[in-house]
Design a protein around this motif. Sequence first.
Motif, PDB file in Angstrom:
ATOM      1  N   TYR A   1       0.811  -1.221   0.000  1.00  0.00           N
ATOM      2  CA  TYR A   1       0.000   0.000   0.000  1.00  0.00           C
ATOM      3  C   TYR A   1       0.846   1.274   0.000  1.00  0.00           C
ATOM      4  CZ  TYR A   1       0.961   0.060   5.061  1.00  0.00           C
ATOM      5  OH  TYR A   1       1.574   0.073   6.288  1.00  0.00           O
ATOM      6  N   ILE A   2       2.172   1.125   0.000  1.00  0.00           N
ATOM      7  CA  ILE A   2       3.060   2.296   0.022  1.00  0.00           C
ATOM      8  C   ILE A   2       3.796   2.403  -1.306  1.00  0.00           C
ATOM      9  CG2 ILE A   2       5.094   3.351   1.102  1.00  0.00           C
ATOM     10  CD1 ILE A   2       4.300   2.083   3.720  1.00  0.00           C
ATOM     11  N   GLU A   3       3.772   3.587  -1.918  1.00  0.00           N
ATOM     12  CA  GLU A   3       4.545   3.887  -3.116  1.00  0.00           C
ATOM     13  C   GLU A   3       5.692   4.807  -2.713  1.00  0.00           C
ATOM     14  OE1 GLU A   3       5.892   3.016  -5.819  1.00  0.00           O
ATOM     15  OE2 GLU A   3       3.974   2.836  -6.888  1.00  0.00           O
ATOM     16  N   SER A   4       6.787   4.808  -3.491  1.00  0.00           N
ATOM     17  CA  SER A   4       7.959   5.568  -3.049  1.00  0.00           C
ATOM     18  C   SER A   4       8.801   6.058  -4.216  1.00  0.00           C
ATOM     19  CB  SER A   4       8.828   4.701  -2.136  1.00  0.00           C
ATOM     20  OG  SER A   4       9.358   3.596  -2.869  1.00  0.00           O
ATOM     21  N   ASN A   5       9.635   7.051  -3.916  1.00  0.00           N
ATOM     22  CA  ASN A   5      10.714   7.517  -4.781  1.00  0.00           C
ATOM     23  C   ASN A   5      12.021   7.420  -4.004  1.00  0.00           C
ATOM     24  OD1 ASN A   5       9.112   8.178  -6.974  1.00  0.00           O
ATOM     25  ND2 ASN A   5       8.771  10.272  -6.273  1.00  0.00           N
ATOM     26  N   ILE A   6      13.096   7.022  -4.688  1.00  0.00           N
ATOM     27  CA  ILE A   6      14.413   6.939  -4.053  1.00  0.00           C
ATOM     28  C   ILE A   6      15.427   7.573  -4.998  1.00  0.00           C
ATOM     29  CG2 ILE A   6      16.178   5.445  -3.049  1.00  0.00           C
ATOM     30  CD1 ILE A   6      14.031   3.313  -2.634  1.00  0.00           C
ATOM     31  N   VAL A   7      16.076   8.640  -4.554  1.00  0.00           N
ATOM     32  CA  VAL A   7      17.040   9.352  -5.386  1.00  0.00           C
ATOM     33  C   VAL A   7      18.295   9.644  -4.560  1.00  0.00           C
ATOM     34  CG1 VAL A   7      17.462  11.336  -6.886  1.00  0.00           C
ATOM     35  CG2 VAL A   7      15.141  10.433  -6.653  1.00  0.00           C
TER      36      VAL A   7
ATOM     37  N   ILE B   1      16.858   5.819  -8.352  1.00  0.00           N
ATOM     38  CA  ILE B   1      16.573   4.396  -8.234  1.00  0.00           C
ATOM     39  C   ILE B   1      15.119   4.120  -8.560  1.00  0.00           C
ATOM     40  CG2 ILE B   1      16.542   2.436  -6.635  1.00  0.00           C
ATOM     41  CD1 ILE B   1      18.815   3.767  -5.114  1.00  0.00           C
ATOM     42  N   LYS B   2      14.251   4.981  -8.095  1.00  0.00           N
ATOM     43  CA  LYS B   2      12.822   4.851  -8.376  1.00  0.00           C
ATOM     44  C   LYS B   2      12.241   6.251  -8.442  1.00  0.00           C
ATOM     45  CE  LYS B   2       8.766   2.191  -6.978  1.00  0.00           C
ATOM     46  NZ  LYS B   2       8.134   1.375  -5.930  1.00  0.00           N
ATOM     47  N   ASN B   3      11.504   6.520  -9.508  1.00  0.00           N
ATOM     48  CA  ASN B   3      11.013   7.882  -9.713  1.00  0.00           C
ATOM     49  C   ASN B   3       9.571   7.850 -10.195  1.00  0.00           C
ATOM     50  OD1 ASN B   3      10.830  10.612  -9.994  1.00  0.00           O
ATOM     51  ND2 ASN B   3      12.137  10.756 -11.794  1.00  0.00           N
ATOM     52  N   ASN B   4       8.635   8.029  -9.288  1.00  0.00           N
ATOM     53  CA  ASN B   4       7.208   8.064  -9.598  1.00  0.00           C
ATOM     54  C   ASN B   4       6.654   9.458  -9.337  1.00  0.00           C
ATOM     55  OD1 ASN B   4       6.764   5.223 -10.243  1.00  0.00           O
ATOM     56  ND2 ASN B   4       7.190   4.846  -8.092  1.00  0.00           N
ATOM     57  N   THR B   5       5.567   9.768  -9.993  1.00  0.00           N
ATOM     58  CA  THR B   5       4.904  11.049  -9.769  1.00  0.00           C
ATOM     59  C   THR B   5       4.006  10.951  -8.544  1.00  0.00           C
ATOM     60  OG1 THR B   5       4.901  11.512 -12.142  1.00  0.00           O
ATOM     61  CG2 THR B   5       3.398  12.788 -10.760  1.00  0.00           C
ATOM     62  N   ILE B   6       4.208  11.870  -7.612  1.00  0.00           N
ATOM     63  CA  ILE B   6       3.379  11.882  -6.407  1.00  0.00           C
ATOM     64  C   ILE B   6       2.001  12.426  -6.755  1.00  0.00           C
ATOM     65  CG2 ILE B   6       3.142  12.788  -4.065  1.00  0.00           C
ATOM     66  CD1 ILE B   6       6.151  13.065  -3.932  1.00  0.00           C
ATOM     67  N   PRO B   7       0.930  11.682  -6.487  1.00  0.00           N
ATOM     68  CA  PRO B   7      -0.426  12.159  -6.806  1.00  0.00           C
ATOM     69  C   PRO B   7      -0.727  13.487  -6.103  1.00  0.00           C
ATOM     70  CG  PRO B   7      -0.457   9.830  -6.211  1.00  0.00           C
ATOM     71  CD  PRO B   7       0.917  10.336  -5.892  1.00  0.00           C
ATOM     72  N   PRO B   8      -1.378  14.418  -6.796  1.00  0.00           N
ATOM     73  CA  PRO B   8      -1.644  15.733  -6.190  1.00  0.00           C
ATOM     74  C   PRO B   8      -2.580  15.671  -4.988  1.00  0.00           C
ATOM     75  CG  PRO B   8      -2.788  15.485  -8.287  1.00  0.00           C
ATOM     76  CD  PRO B   8      -1.863  14.323  -8.175  1.00  0.00           C
TER      77      PRO B   8
END
Length: 323
Positions: free
Chosen positions: A124-130, A143-150
């Motif tokens: 249930y958790i989405e993430s970005n790692i840079v 490493i992981k780059n997703n768009t954070i929902p507004p």
Amino acid sequence: MKNIFINLKKDSRGLLFSTDLLFSLIIILVIIGGSADLMDITSSNMQDHVFRSGFEKIVIDTTDILIKTPGTPVNWEESNDFSIVSPGLAEIADDEVKVSGVLSLKKIIALKKYMVQENIFPEYIESNIVIYPLNKNIQPISIKNNTIPPNSQEIVLVNRTVTCDFQYMNCILQVNLDNNSKNHQEICSHREHASALELKNYMWTCKNFKVSLKDLNSRDYYLIMEPNQGNNEESWILDNVDSKINEENKFNGAAVKLNDKISSLMNSKNQTLLYLHIKSVKNAEKSICTYVVSAPKNTSPEAIKEYYVHPQRCYFVVSAWIK
């Protein structure tokens, strides 16, 4: 007539008592209703706080596990089955027991390439790692780059300062060309062939390193000098005891591949002791660092930079939100 009046007074008191009781009950009901709403709000806030605290703890603990442990198994980046992997990015020290405190580029690439990050957080958790290097010459690694929902209301951001090894380069030799250093006081055979005028203006620095035939066949060796530090007058010679060389090579600002020279000097031997001689200007305003490094075979010369010689400080940034 008198009795009727008395009865009316009694009824009036009873009516008055009934009205007061009704108002009191209404007030009590309002208070109870308000208290119930307040309890619902308090309970909801407590639940939100508990959920938020638990969410934050998951993200913080997971980030610390990533940067402070090598993962399970410790060589998971070489695995063929990533479904059983618990990833960690820390390198193992030379004794293969302790964690070195440096993040491994090989593990970082594996985490990005093989999507092992699916094993990092609950579903249930989405993430970005840079990873953001403090050295601006090095590009960030996403490493992981997703768009954070507004409309995301729960977002946790964790920022840790780490040390990252960005290349598979080994520093074989480091030479500090410094007038205050004792390096140039070491005996160098090339001083014997220098003229008095040359010795007045220049100094020779000499250091040695070993290379085996096995290493030469599996690694590329390069000579590099830190940019913008020389005087365009520095030169170098590579030789050994069996082959004395006097021909000087000028530094040109680019990484110099040494494999052919080393192969020639080894002369089919299994191992040799090489001497790097560097001529630099005396009384230079600033010290100059020169390195001999080894990298995996067929590494591009453009990838050989002096800031890859040593691990670099970086910001390890994790942002997470509820899907």
